[in-house]
Design an enzyme around this catalytic site. Structure first.
Site, PDB file in Angstrom:
ATOM      1  N   HIS A  43      -6.763  -3.708  -0.086  1.00  7.93           N
ATOM      2  CA  HIS A  43      -6.208  -5.041   0.170  1.00  7.93           C
ATOM      3  C   HIS A  43      -5.044  -5.264  -0.777  1.00  7.93           C
ATOM      4  O   HIS A  43      -5.135  -4.973  -1.976  1.00  7.93           O
ATOM      5  CB  HIS A  43      -7.277  -6.119  -0.060  1.00  7.93           C
ATOM      6  N   HIS A  85       3.662 -10.226  -2.470  1.00  7.83           N
ATOM      7  CA  HIS A  85       2.655 -11.210  -2.089  1.00  7.83           C
ATOM      8  C   HIS A  85       3.373 -12.530  -1.916  1.00  7.83           C
ATOM      9  O   HIS A  85       3.793 -13.155  -2.885  1.00  7.83           O
ATOM     10  CB  HIS A  85       1.574 -11.291  -3.171  1.00  7.83           C
TER      11      HIS A  85
END
Length: 598
Positions: free
Chosen positions: A125, A171
């Site tokens: 992830h 991100h």
């Protein structure tokens, strides 16, 4: 000899001595050597067959014995090789060697010809993050490390760069520093198959405009060339890992209007209200196991006035492009997608619908899975028999911690996505799970998750089942800490006081933890303690082993861990290597244990 300062006046001296073989090892040697002082290849073969469950001939035993003696005695004379024998000391060291006597098989041994959806897959992830989810660097280095460990699913968050003419991996809506997409792709190509020949899946969380999607398609085809697999038409069933050896697959939602995807937001009620505990029967994490960063936030804290629910939650929308030409580069980009992602709009009955002529990937947060499992556990299992289910960490895990992976596996979820930099017990379980099947990153799901009964019923993760088998574990002894750690690492004033914790992670009925007594002032502790674990679902049970050093005044020190898939444990006396908190193997530390199924 080691000395420990007690005060200004004097010191205590302790000698590190090699522990004798446990009584069971001595008795076994005496029995199979027929009371002699040495053991021949044929006698070793008989021991290996009857105690260790090994299948081999006298010549195979002769070869093992010869290789071991040459390894242990570097100047093993040639004239001794024709008729090699083991002394008791040699026999003990052979059993205590993880290289010659490992606890599980080190080669791929499962059937690899079933569809991809029939396997658990080692899944990362936010694979590009070096640390926490808010302010760490984005880099190809953690991607390389993950691939070297055997991870098969790499996740990349792709965004336009500030000038909108290139693609960055970062991100989104955080302070993480970006890395160029092309750099990540080239690193994936270079390292994809060092640890395993089986396919690598790149999951793209796409936040791009149409022209940049077209550029991604060009990057993928130019970087991977013939390595890139994509079908001529949308798949009705996934190919097998064997068919896809040395291939790279793309998984993402098919393209749609960028502004629409950006502006739509998924209802986050499932993920915001539930607060599930990260503790289990093992209690709090041992010292220094979870990454701590000065910028980390506590779970549930708010960033800039609102809860920072990551863009994972709005990355799984409807998978239908309005028309084939809705984006200038859409059809080309879309054609490269092998595993189509998307969350149909509607209730769980719609989301979990199994279609006859179509396969897809559904993503749920850890909390969404927990909530869905309360009312639709068997429907989830049925869905995962054909389709992919990806589980990802809740958005408030700012420090890159992880969640209990067993919930996903018990429901057949193939992609239980983990922060590989989020060290802690749950990541140790993930490492342990994927030591199975030779560490190739693909584990065939047990039949109980794939079977459909005559009445159409499937495995119910919530049901209670009778005990199927019992695992008996004996912890004999440990060794190697004095070689891998400084004399004063555990205690400034005396040798360490080690104890071992042994337990099971699995269905709730099987989850249990036990503990040996502590052995004081000894670098080579001998416990000789036996534990039994009744197992109702041994196909999904993991054996957890941790060693700690007892500290009377402070928190006990962590001294190593291992996690092993129960269904792969080799019977008999085995050498179990230990790993550090990051999951890296310690050079010398290991335990001597015995495994029996009764």
């Amino acid at each position: 000899m080691g000395s420990y300062r007690m005060c200004l006046c004097f010191t205590r001296k302790f000698k590190v001595t090699e522990a004798e073989p446990p009584s069971f090892v001595k008795d076994s040697f005496s029995l199979y050597s027929q009371g002699g002082s040495s053991m021949s290849p044929s006698q070793l073969r008989l021991f290996l067959q009857e105690v260790q469950g090994w299948q081999g001939s006298d010549s195979d035993a002769h070869s093992i014995l010869d290789q071991f003696l040459r390894h242990r005695h570097h100047h093993f004379p040639r004239f001794s090789r024709a008729n090699p024998t083991l002394t008791l000391d040699d026999f003990h060291h052979l059993l205590f060697s993880p290289d010659f006597n490992p606890p599980i098989e080190s080669k791929v041994h499962q059937d690899m010809n079933s569809p991809l959806s029939h396997y658990f897959i080692f899944t990362g992830h936010n694979s590009y993050l070096t640390g926490n989810q808010l302010s760490s660097d984005c880099s190809d280095v953690p991607i390389i490390k993950a691939l070297q460990r055997g991870v098969r699913v790499i996740e990349l968050d792709i965004w336009p760069n500030p000038s909108k003419d290139d693609i960055h991996v970062l991100h989104g809506r955080t302070l993480t520093t970006p890395v160029e997409l092309v750099k990540c792709l080239r690193s994936i190509k270079e390292h994809a198959f060092h640890a395993s020949p089986y396919p690598v899946v790149i999951t793209l969380e796409d936040h791009l405009t149409a022209d940049l999607q077209e550029k991604v398609a060009q990057m993928l085809t130019q970087t991977f060339g013939d390595m890139l697999y994509y079908p001529e038409a949308e798949l009705k069933e996934f190919p097998s890992p064997e068919e896809l050896k040395y291939r790279v697959l793309i998984s993402t939602k098919p393209p749609k209007e960028y502004l629409e995807a950006k502006n739509e937001k998924q209802d986050s009620s499932l993920s915001q209200k539930d607060k599930d505990s990260d503790e289990d029967v093992w209690g709090k994490e041992p010292t220094s196991t979870i990454i701590a960063d000065s910028t980390d936030q506590k779970e549930g804290e708010k960033v800039d006035g609102e809860t920072n629910e990551t863009n994972d939650n709005d990355a799984e929308e409807s998978d239908e492009c309005e028309t084939e030409l809705c984006l200038p580069g859409g059809p080309i980009y879309k054609r490269l997608i092998t595993i189509h992602a998307g969350k149909p709009k509607g209730g769980l009955e719609v989301v979990l619908k199994v279609e006859v002529d179509k396969v897809r990937r559904l993503s749920l947060s850890e909390q969404e899975l927990k909530k869905a499992a309360e009312s639709h556990s068997t429907e989830i299992v049925r869905f995962t028999q054909k389709n992919f289910l990806r589980i990802y960490p809740k958005g408030t895990r700012f420090n890159s911690s992880n969640y209990k992976p067993l919930v996903g596996w018990l429901h057949g979820a193939q992609m239980v996505a983990f922060n590989m930099q989020g060290y802690g017990r749950y990541l140790w379980l993930m490492h342990g799970m994927f030591r199975a099947n030779g560490g190739c990153g693909y584990i065939k799901k047990p039949d109980l998750l794939m079977n459909v009964g005559p009445d159409g019923n499937v495995f119910d993760p919530k049901a209670k089942y009778p005990v199927k088998k019992t695992l008996k574990v004996t912890v004999f002894m440990g060794d190697g800490w004095h070689l891998d750690f400084k004399q004063t690492h555990f205690d400034l004033y005396s040798p360490p006081d080690f104890y071992t914790r042994v337990g099971i992670a699995g269905v709730p009925a099987d989850t249990l933890m036990k503990e040996t007594k502590k052995i004081e002032d000894n670098w080579t502790p001998v416990w000789n303690e036996e534990f039994t674990f009744p197992l109702t679902v041994p196909e999904l049970a993991l054996l957890r082993v941790e060693v700690h050093e007892y500290d009377m005044t402070e928190k006990d020190d962590f001294a190593g861990q291992n996690c092993l898939p129960v269904w792969e444990l080799k019977q008999g006396i085995r050498a179990v290597p230990l790993f550090d908190r990051k999951g890296d193997k310690l050079s010398s530390v290991r335990l001597l244990m015995r495994f029996e199924f009764i």
